[in-house]
Design an enzyme around this catalytic site. Structure first.
Site, PDB file in Angstrom:
ATOM      1  N   ASP A 150      41.336  28.303  -0.999  1.00 14.53           N
ATOM      2  CA  ASP A 150      41.956  27.389  -0.050  1.00 14.53           C
ATOM      3  C   ASP A 150      43.256  26.859  -0.633  1.00 14.53           C
ATOM      4  O   ASP A 150      43.301  26.459  -1.801  1.00 14.53           O
ATOM      5  CB  ASP A 150      41.002  26.230   0.238  1.00 14.53           C
ATOM      6  CG  ASP A 150      41.386  25.466   1.492  1.00 14.53           C
ATOM      7  OD1 ASP A 150      41.058  25.953   2.583  1.00 14.53           O
ATOM      8  OD2 ASP A 150      42.002  24.406   1.366  1.00 14.53           O
ATOM      9  N   ASN A 158      52.659  22.031   6.962  1.00 15.11           N
ATOM     10  CA  ASN A 158      52.846  22.190   8.407  1.00 15.11           C
ATOM     11  C   ASN A 158      53.359  20.909   9.048  1.00 15.11           C
ATOM     12  O   ASN A 158      54.259  20.933   9.893  1.00 15.11           O
ATOM     13  CB  ASN A 158      51.520  22.600   9.055  1.00 15.11           C
ATOM     14  CG  ASN A 158      51.274  24.093   8.993  1.00 15.11           C
ATOM     15  OD1 ASN A 158      52.206  24.877   8.833  1.00 15.11           O
ATOM     16  ND2 ASN A 158      50.020  24.488   9.086  1.00 15.11           N
ATOM     17  N   ASP A 167      53.850  29.287   8.183  1.00 16.42           N
ATOM     18  CA  ASP A 167      53.588  30.727   8.310  1.00 16.42           C
ATOM     19  C   ASP A 167      54.296  31.508   7.209  1.00 16.42           C
ATOM     20  O   ASP A 167      53.743  32.470   6.658  1.00 16.42           O
ATOM     21  CB  ASP A 167      54.051  31.230   9.680  1.00 16.42           C
ATOM     22  CG  ASP A 167      53.118  30.821  10.806  1.00 16.42           C
ATOM     23  OD1 ASP A 167      52.022  30.305  10.515  1.00 16.42           O
ATOM     24  OD2 ASP A 167      53.479  31.025  11.985  1.00 16.42           O
ATOM     25  N   ASP A 193      44.354  28.697   6.526  1.00 17.05           N
ATOM     26  CA  ASP A 193      44.980  28.829   5.212  1.00 17.05           C
ATOM     27  C   ASP A 193      43.970  29.261   4.154  1.00 17.05           C
ATOM     28  O   ASP A 193      44.223  29.113   2.960  1.00 17.05           O
ATOM     29  CB  ASP A 193      45.623  27.502   4.796  1.00 17.05           C
ATOM     30  CG  ASP A 193      44.609  26.375   4.680  1.00 17.05           C
ATOM     31  OD1 ASP A 193      43.657  26.372   5.482  1.00 17.05           O
ATOM     32  OD2 ASP A 193      44.765  25.508   3.806  1.00 17.05           O
TER      33      ASP A 193
END
Length: 278
Positions: A150, A158, A167, A193
Site C-alpha cells: 500500500d 490526490n 495517476d 493504490d
C-alpha cells in the site's frame, strides 16, 4: 450492468485473517448464529450488529442495527452508508473488516490481463494465477508468499495535487515495481493504490526479507509526476502458504490484508508478516 458480489476480509480483532462471504443479497453481521448470517467471533459485537444490503447490481450499503459499539467508516460513525471496494469498516473496539467486490463469473477467460495504468496484471488475472500457484504448491510441497503493498498517504497526493498527478505517480510506481520483482513473480494492481506480488519459493522468512528489500528499494527512489517529485513510503503485509496451512486463496488474501492493516497501524513504512496473533 454485470452483478458483483462482496466479501469481508477481517483485518483486525480476534478473528483477524478470516475471509467471510456475504450472501448474494446481503446479510446480518453479528456474534450470534441465531441472529446473523455473517458470524464474527468478538464479544464486543452485538448479537445482530450490522447489516449489509444490496442496493443495485454493483452497490451495497452497511446499516447499523442499533448496536452497542456502532459502525464506523473512515473513522466516522454511520447509521447507513454506501460501501465501496476497499473500504475499511470498524464494528467494535477491536474488529475492522475490509470490503472486497468481485465478479461471481470470474474465470480463466481473461480478456485483458494488464492494468493499463501500472502495467501490472489486473486483479482478476492475479486471482486466477494465485489459484494456479496454490495448486502447484500443494502438489509439490513448496511455499508461496503473497505481498500486499500500500502506498502510504496516497490520498493526500490526490487531494493536494489532483487525480491526474495521482495517476502519474501510480504509473511511475508500477514501472519501478516491475523492475524490482523477479521475472517469475506476479505483480498485480490489486485495487486503487494497492499492489500485490505473488512469489513462488519463498516461505514467510524469505518473503519478509524480499519485502524489506523491495520496500527500501522503492523508498530510496523518488517518483516523478510531471514537474513534481515525490518521496514515497510503502507498507507491506505478508502471508505465506506452506504444507496446507491455508485453506484457500481468499484466506491467504485475508491474512495478507490483516498483516497490511497491522503494518499501517504500527506507523506505516514497514513490513508485517501475518501470524495467528496478526
Amino acid at each position: 450492468m454485470p452483478q458483483e458480489d462482496i466479501s469481508i476480509f477481517v483485518v483486525a480483532g480476534p478473528s483477524a485473517g478470516q475471509h467471510l462471504r456475504v450472501p448474494k443479497d446481503g446479510g446480518t453481521i453479528g456474534r450470534d448464529k441465531g441472529e446473523a448470517e455473517i458470524i464474527i467471533d468478538d464479544p464486543g459485537l452485538s448479537r445482530a450488529h450490522a447489516r449489509i444490503v444490496r442496493t443495485g447490481p454493483s452497490s451495497f450499503v452497511v446499516k447499523d442495527l442499533d448496536s452497542r459499539y456502532g459502525v464506523f467508516l473512515d473513522g466516522k460513525r454511520v447509521t447507513e452508508h454506501p460501501i465501496a471496494d476497499g473500504d475499511r469498516v470498524q464494528i467494535s473496539g477491536e474488529t475492522v473488516f475490509r470490503v472486497r467486490y468481485q465478479d461471481p463469473k470470474d474465470s480463466a477467460q481473461v480478456t485483458a490481463a494488464k492494468d493499463a495504468l501500472t502495467g501490472a496484471v489486473n486483479r482478476r488475472h492475479f486471482l486466477e494465477r494465485l489459484e494456479q500457484e496454490l495448486g502447484f504448491a500443494r502438489r509439490h510441497g513448496t511455499p508461496v508468499t503473497l505481498l500486499l503493498i500500500d502506498l502510504d498517504h496516497f490520498k493526500r497526493i490526490n487531494d493536494e495535487h489532483g487525480t491526474a498527478t495521482g495517476d502519474e505517480v501510480l504509473r511511475s510506481v508500477g514501472r519501478l515495481m516491475l523492475g524490482a520483482v523477479r521475472i517469475e513473480d506476479v505483480l498485480a494492481r490489486f485495487g486503487g493504490d494497492e499492489l500485490a506480488v505473488l512469489s513462488r519459493g519463498y516461505d514467510s522468512e524469505g518473503g519478509e526479507r524480499f519485502a524489506e528489500r523491495l520496500r527500501k528499494a522503492l523508498r530510496d527512489k523518488p517518483v516523478r509526476a510531471g514537474e513534481r517529485s515525490f518521496q514515497l513510503t510503502f507498507s507491506i503485509g505478508i502471508a505465506s502458504f506452506y504444507k496446507g496451512n491455508v485453506d484457500s486463496a481468499l484466506q491467504l488474501i485475508a491474512r495478507a490484508e490483516a498483516a497490511l492493516f497491522r503494518a499501517k497501524h504500527l506507523g506505516r513504512d514497514r513490513v508485517h508478516t501475518w501470524t495467528t496473533s496478526a
